[in-house]
Motif scaffolding. Structure first.
Motif, PDB file in Angstrom:
ATOM      1  N   GLU A  87     -15.893  -2.753  -1.411  1.00 37.44           N
ATOM      2  CA  GLU A  87     -15.327  -1.668  -0.612  1.00 37.44           C
ATOM      3  C   GLU A  87     -13.897  -2.027  -0.184  1.00 37.44           C
ATOM      4  OE1 GLU A  87     -16.802   1.305   0.082  1.00 37.44           O
ATOM      5  OE2 GLU A  87     -18.356   0.597  -1.313  1.00 37.44           O
ATOM      6  N   PRO A  88     -13.011  -1.023  -0.059  1.00 36.23           N
ATOM      7  CA  PRO A  88     -11.642  -1.301   0.385  1.00 36.23           C
ATOM      8  C   PRO A  88     -11.635  -2.016   1.736  1.00 36.23           C
ATOM      9  CG  PRO A  88     -11.827   0.954  -0.413  1.00 36.23           C
ATOM     10  CD  PRO A  88     -13.225   0.416  -0.345  1.00 36.23           C
ATOM     11  N   VAL A  89     -10.697  -2.922   1.910  1.00 34.65           N
ATOM     12  CA  VAL A  89     -10.590  -3.720   3.131  1.00 34.65           C
ATOM     13  C   VAL A  89      -9.251  -3.410   3.800  1.00 34.65           C
ATOM     14  CG1 VAL A  89     -10.579  -6.028   4.117  1.00 34.65           C
ATOM     15  CG2 VAL A  89     -12.025  -5.532   2.125  1.00 34.65           C
ATOM     16  N   LYS A  90      -9.297  -3.084   5.081  1.00 36.50           N
ATOM     17  CA  LYS A  90      -8.090  -2.713   5.824  1.00 36.50           C
ATOM     18  C   LYS A  90      -7.585  -3.902   6.638  1.00 36.50           C
ATOM     19  CE  LYS A  90      -7.967   1.393   7.572  1.00 36.50           C
ATOM     20  NZ  LYS A  90      -8.186   2.575   8.460  1.00 36.50           N
ATOM     21  N   ASP A  91      -6.291  -4.171   6.533  1.00 37.76           N
ATOM     22  CA  ASP A  91      -5.716  -5.273   7.285  1.00 37.76           C
ATOM     23  C   ASP A  91      -5.441  -4.858   8.725  1.00 37.76           C
ATOM     24  OD1 ASP A  91      -3.088  -3.930   7.197  1.00 37.76           O
ATOM     25  OD2 ASP A  91      -2.255  -5.933   7.491  1.00 37.76           O
ATOM     26  N   ILE A  92      -4.936  -5.769   9.525  1.00 35.10           N
ATOM     27  CA  ILE A  92      -4.737  -5.527  10.943  1.00 35.10           C
ATOM     28  C   ILE A  92      -3.753  -4.389  11.219  1.00 35.10           C
ATOM     29  CG2 ILE A  92      -2.899  -7.253  11.151  1.00 35.10           C
ATOM     30  CD1 ILE A  92      -4.019  -7.974  13.888  1.00 35.10           C
ATOM     31  N   GLY A  93      -2.851  -4.143  10.263  1.00 34.16           N
ATOM     32  CA  GLY A  93      -1.867  -3.081  10.447  1.00 34.16           C
ATOM     33  C   GLY A  93      -2.193  -1.788   9.726  1.00 34.16           C
ATOM     34  N   GLY A  94      -3.333  -1.737   9.032  1.00 29.14           N
ATOM     35  CA  GLY A  94      -3.747  -0.513   8.360  1.00 29.14           C
ATOM     36  C   GLY A  94      -3.559  -0.503   6.860  1.00 29.14           C
ATOM     37  N   LEU A  95      -2.935  -1.534   6.291  1.00 26.26           N
ATOM     38  CA  LEU A  95      -2.789  -1.620   4.837  1.00 26.26           C
ATOM     39  C   LEU A  95      -4.155  -1.854   4.202  1.00 26.26           C
ATOM     40  CD1 LEU A  95      -0.696  -1.816   2.432  1.00 26.26           C
ATOM     41  CD2 LEU A  95      -0.944  -4.290   2.684  1.00 26.26           C
ATOM     42  N   ILE A  96      -4.424  -1.174   3.102  1.00 30.20           N
ATOM     43  CA  ILE A  96      -5.727  -1.280   2.442  1.00 30.20           C
ATOM     44  C   ILE A  96      -5.580  -2.021   1.118  1.00 30.20           C
ATOM     45  CG2 ILE A  96      -7.602   0.024   1.360  1.00 30.20           C
ATOM     46  CD1 ILE A  96      -7.094   2.220   3.434  1.00 30.20           C
ATOM     47  N   LEU A  97      -6.390  -3.040   0.932  1.00 29.79           N
ATOM     48  CA  LEU A  97      -6.479  -3.752  -0.333  1.00 29.79           C
ATOM     49  C   LEU A  97      -7.884  -3.592  -0.899  1.00 29.79           C
ATOM     50  CD1 LEU A  97      -4.611  -7.150   0.323  1.00 29.79           C
ATOM     51  CD2 LEU A  97      -3.710  -5.043  -0.663  1.00 29.79           C
ATOM     52  N   HIS A  98      -7.973  -3.658  -2.221  1.00 31.78           N
ATOM     53  CA  HIS A  98      -9.263  -3.520  -2.897  1.00 31.78           C
ATOM     54  C   HIS A  98      -9.701  -4.876  -3.448  1.00 31.78           C
ATOM     55  CE1 HIS A  98      -9.474   0.954  -2.967  1.00 31.78           C
ATOM     56  NE2 HIS A  98      -8.168   0.818  -2.824  1.00 31.78           N
ATOM     57  N   PRO A  99     -10.827  -5.382  -3.013  1.00 33.14           N
ATOM     58  CA  PRO A  99     -11.333  -6.641  -3.575  1.00 33.14           C
ATOM     59  C   PRO A  99     -11.539  -6.527  -5.078  1.00 33.14           C
ATOM     60  CG  PRO A  99     -12.597  -5.968  -1.639  1.00 33.14           C
ATOM     61  CD  PRO A  99     -11.744  -4.805  -2.013  1.00 33.14           C
ATOM     62  N   THR A 100     -11.345  -7.621  -5.769  1.00 34.61           N
ATOM     63  CA  THR A 100     -11.613  -7.664  -7.206  1.00 34.61           C
ATOM     64  C   THR A 100     -12.920  -8.371  -7.517  1.00 34.61           C
ATOM     65  OG1 THR A 100     -10.357  -9.734  -7.435  1.00 34.61           O
ATOM     66  CG2 THR A 100      -9.150  -7.666  -7.755  1.00 34.61           C
ATOM     67  N   ASN A 101     -13.407  -9.153  -6.553  1.00 37.33           N
ATOM     68  CA  ASN A 101     -14.645  -9.905  -6.750  1.00 37.33           C
ATOM     69  C   ASN A 101     -15.428  -9.971  -5.453  1.00 37.33           C
ATOM     70  OD1 ASN A 101     -12.499 -11.300  -8.659  1.00 37.33           O
ATOM     71  ND2 ASN A 101     -14.499 -11.620  -9.601  1.00 37.33           N
ATOM     72  N   THR A 102     -16.750 -10.018  -5.593  1.00 36.94           N
ATOM     73  CA  THR A 102     -17.615 -10.259  -4.436  1.00 36.94           C
ATOM     74  C   THR A 102     -17.938 -11.753  -4.369  1.00 36.94           C
ATOM     75  OG1 THR A 102     -19.685  -9.989  -5.656  1.00 36.94           O
ATOM     76  CG2 THR A 102     -18.653  -7.983  -4.772  1.00 36.94           C
ATOM     77  N   PHE A 103     -18.546 -12.155  -3.268  1.00 37.82           N
ATOM     78  CA  PHE A 103     -18.992 -13.545  -3.159  1.00 37.82           C
ATOM     79  C   PHE A 103     -19.954 -13.879  -4.303  1.00 37.82           C
ATOM     80  CE2 PHE A 103     -18.604 -13.215   1.763  1.00 37.82           C
ATOM     81  CZ  PHE A 103     -17.233 -13.309   1.666  1.00 37.82           C
ATOM     82  N   ALA A 104     -20.781 -12.902  -4.661  1.00 38.69           N
ATOM     83  CA  ALA A 104     -21.823 -13.159  -5.653  1.00 38.69           C
ATOM     84  C   ALA A 104     -21.263 -13.335  -7.059  1.00 38.69           C
ATOM     85  CB  ALA A 104     -22.836 -12.015  -5.637  1.00 38.69           C
ATOM     86  N   ASP A 105     -20.205 -12.579  -7.416  1.00 33.95           N
ATOM     87  CA  ASP A 105     -19.708 -12.667  -8.797  1.00 33.95           C
ATOM     88  C   ASP A 105     -18.396 -13.431  -8.922  1.00 33.95           C
ATOM     89  OD1 ASP A 105     -17.599 -10.937  -8.117  1.00 33.95           O
ATOM     90  OD2 ASP A 105     -18.589  -9.168  -8.918  1.00 33.95           O
ATOM     91  N   CYS A 106     -17.950 -14.057  -7.857  1.00 30.40           N
ATOM     92  CA  CYS A 106     -16.708 -14.823  -7.903  1.00 30.40           C
ATOM     93  C   CYS A 106     -16.886 -16.059  -8.780  1.00 30.40           C
ATOM     94  CB  CYS A 106     -16.297 -15.241  -6.495  1.00 30.40           C
ATOM     95  SG  CYS A 106     -14.734 -16.160  -6.429  1.00 30.40           S
ATOM     96  N   PRO A 107     -15.951 -16.300  -9.694  1.00 24.36           N
ATOM     97  CA  PRO A 107     -16.048 -17.532 -10.491  1.00 24.36           C
ATOM     98  C   PRO A 107     -15.742 -18.753  -9.639  1.00 24.36           C
ATOM     99  CG  PRO A 107     -13.944 -16.455 -10.891  1.00 24.36           C
ATOM    100  CD  PRO A 107     -14.740 -15.518 -10.007  1.00 24.36           C
ATOM    101  N   GLN A 108     -16.026 -19.922 -10.173  1.00 29.67           N
ATOM    102  CA  GLN A 108     -15.595 -21.139  -9.488  1.00 29.67           C
ATOM    103  C   GLN A 108     -14.077 -21.146  -9.437  1.00 29.67           C
ATOM    104  OE1 GLN A 108     -17.075 -23.819  -7.762  1.00 29.67           O
ATOM    105  NE2 GLN A 108     -14.901 -24.098  -7.299  1.00 29.67           N
ATOM    106  N   LEU A 109     -13.536 -21.328  -8.240  1.00 35.77           N
ATOM    107  CA  LEU A 109     -12.097 -21.262  -8.036  1.00 35.77           C
ATOM    108  C   LEU A 109     -11.464 -22.647  -8.079  1.00 35.77           C
ATOM    109  CD1 LEU A 109     -12.166 -18.724  -5.067  1.00 35.77           C
ATOM    110  CD2 LEU A 109     -11.609 -18.208  -7.459  1.00 35.77           C
ATOM    111  N   ASP A 110     -10.268 -22.700  -8.635  1.00 34.13           N
ATOM    112  CA  ASP A 110      -9.482 -23.927  -8.555  1.00 34.13           C
ATOM    113  C   ASP A 110      -8.796 -24.029  -7.204  1.00 34.13           C
ATOM    114  OD1 ASP A 110      -9.647 -24.955 -11.431  1.00 34.13           O
ATOM    115  OD2 ASP A 110      -9.015 -22.875 -11.705  1.00 34.13           O
ATOM    116  N   VAL A 111      -8.412 -22.866  -6.661  1.00 33.96           N
ATOM    117  CA  VAL A 111      -7.787 -22.794  -5.341  1.00 33.96           C
ATOM    118  C   VAL A 111      -8.471 -21.695  -4.549  1.00 33.96           C
ATOM    119  CG1 VAL A 111      -5.663 -22.407  -4.023  1.00 33.96           C
ATOM    120  CG2 VAL A 111      -5.550 -23.530  -6.262  1.00 33.96           C
TER     121      VAL A 111
END
Length: 233
Positions: free
Chosen positions: A45-69
C-alpha cells in the motif's frame, strides 16, 4: 563506472518517515552500477511521509530479497511506534544477519538500536535525539556520517546524501562515488550558518521547543527499548 557485483539495497519506508532521509540516499544508490534499490514495507500500500509525500513500496517484508545494504530512515512521531513494532524489528534483525552493511539516516538509528543492532557500536543521528540513542547503550558521535565496522549511520536529514556517497564508495569505490557526486552537482553552500546546533544561536532553542513533544516521547520509548535489550540507562 563498472562493477562485477550485483547489489541489493533496501530502504525501509513507514508511515510518517522523513522523505529526504530516503530520497537523498535513493538518488545516490540509483546511480550505482549493477544495483537494485528496493523500497520496503509490510505491504504494498502507498506510504505517506511526514509531510504528505507518497511513495509506493516495491517489496514487502515477506518477498524482500536478502539485502547487501539495509537502510532505515528517521521520521516524526510514528518513529516511536516503529521502535516497538515487532514485525519491523524482526525483519531488520533477519536482514542484518547476512547484510554487508546495516545503515540508517537521522533518527533511523534509534530504530536500529531498538532492534538491538547498534549496541557495542558507535553511531550518529539527528542532533536533537543523541540522548535517546545513548540511552540504548550506543556510543553516540556527532559526525555527519559515522562508520563503525559494517554499521554506517548518517546525521540529520540532509546528511543522507553524504551518507549515500560513503556507502557508494564502500560498495563500488571512491572514483564511482566521486562520479556520482559530480553528476548530482553535490557542492553544498548553504545560505545561512544555522545548520548545526553549534552555529545556530537562538534558533537552536526554537527548534528544541518545536520538537519537545516528539523528543519526550522518543526518549521514553528509548528507555523502554533499553530495558527490553538489557542496556544500561
Amino acid at each position: 563506472m563498472t562493477d562485477s557485483n550485483q547489489y541489493n539495497i533496501g530502504l525501509l519506508i513507514y508511515p510518517g518517515f522523513t522523505q529526504l532521509d530516503v530520497t537523498g540516499p535513493y538518488q545516490v544508490f540509483s546511480s550505482l552500477p549493477t544495483t537494485r534499490v528496493h523500497l520496503i514495507w509490510r505491504n504494498l500500500e502507498p506510504v505517506k511521509d511526514i509531510g504528505g509525500l507518497i511513495l509506493h513500496p516495491t517489496n514487502t517484508f515477506a518477498d524482500c530479497p536478502q539485502l547487501d545494504v539495509i537502510c532505515v530512515p528517521g521520521g516524526g512521531m510514528n518513529t516511536v511506534e516503529i521502535m516497538r513494532d515487532f514485525e519491523v524489528l524482526t525483519f531488520l534483525k533477519k536482514q542484518a544477519n547476512n547484510a554487508q552493511y546495516i545503515t540508517s539516516v537521522c533518527t533511523g538509528s534509534l530504530i536500529l538500536a531498538a532492534a538491538g543492532l547498534l549496541q557495542g557500536y558507535k553511531a550518529g543521528c539527528h542532533w536533537m535525539f543523541r540522548d535517546c540513542l545513548a540511552s540504548m547503550g550506543v556510543e553516540v558521535s556527532n559526525e555527519r556520517v559515522v562508520v563503525d565496522r559494517n554499521r554506517i549511520t548518517g546525521g540529520g536529514v540532509t546528511a543522507g546524501i553524504d551518507f549515500g556517497l560513503v556507502v557508494a564508495a564502500k560498495l563500488c569505490g571512491e572514483e564511482t562515488a566521486k562520479f556520482i557526486q559530480l553528476l548530482l552537482e553535490y557542492n553544498p553552500a548553504p545560505p545561512f550558518n544555522a545548520g548545526s546546533p553549534e552555529t545556530a544561536g537562538a534558533v537552536k532553542e526554537q527548534v528544541k521547543q518545536a520538537g519537545a513533544e516528539i523528543f519526550v516521547a522518543t526518549l521514553a520509548e528509548s528507555r523502554q527499548a533499553a530495558i527490553r535489550l538489557g542496556a544500561k540507562i
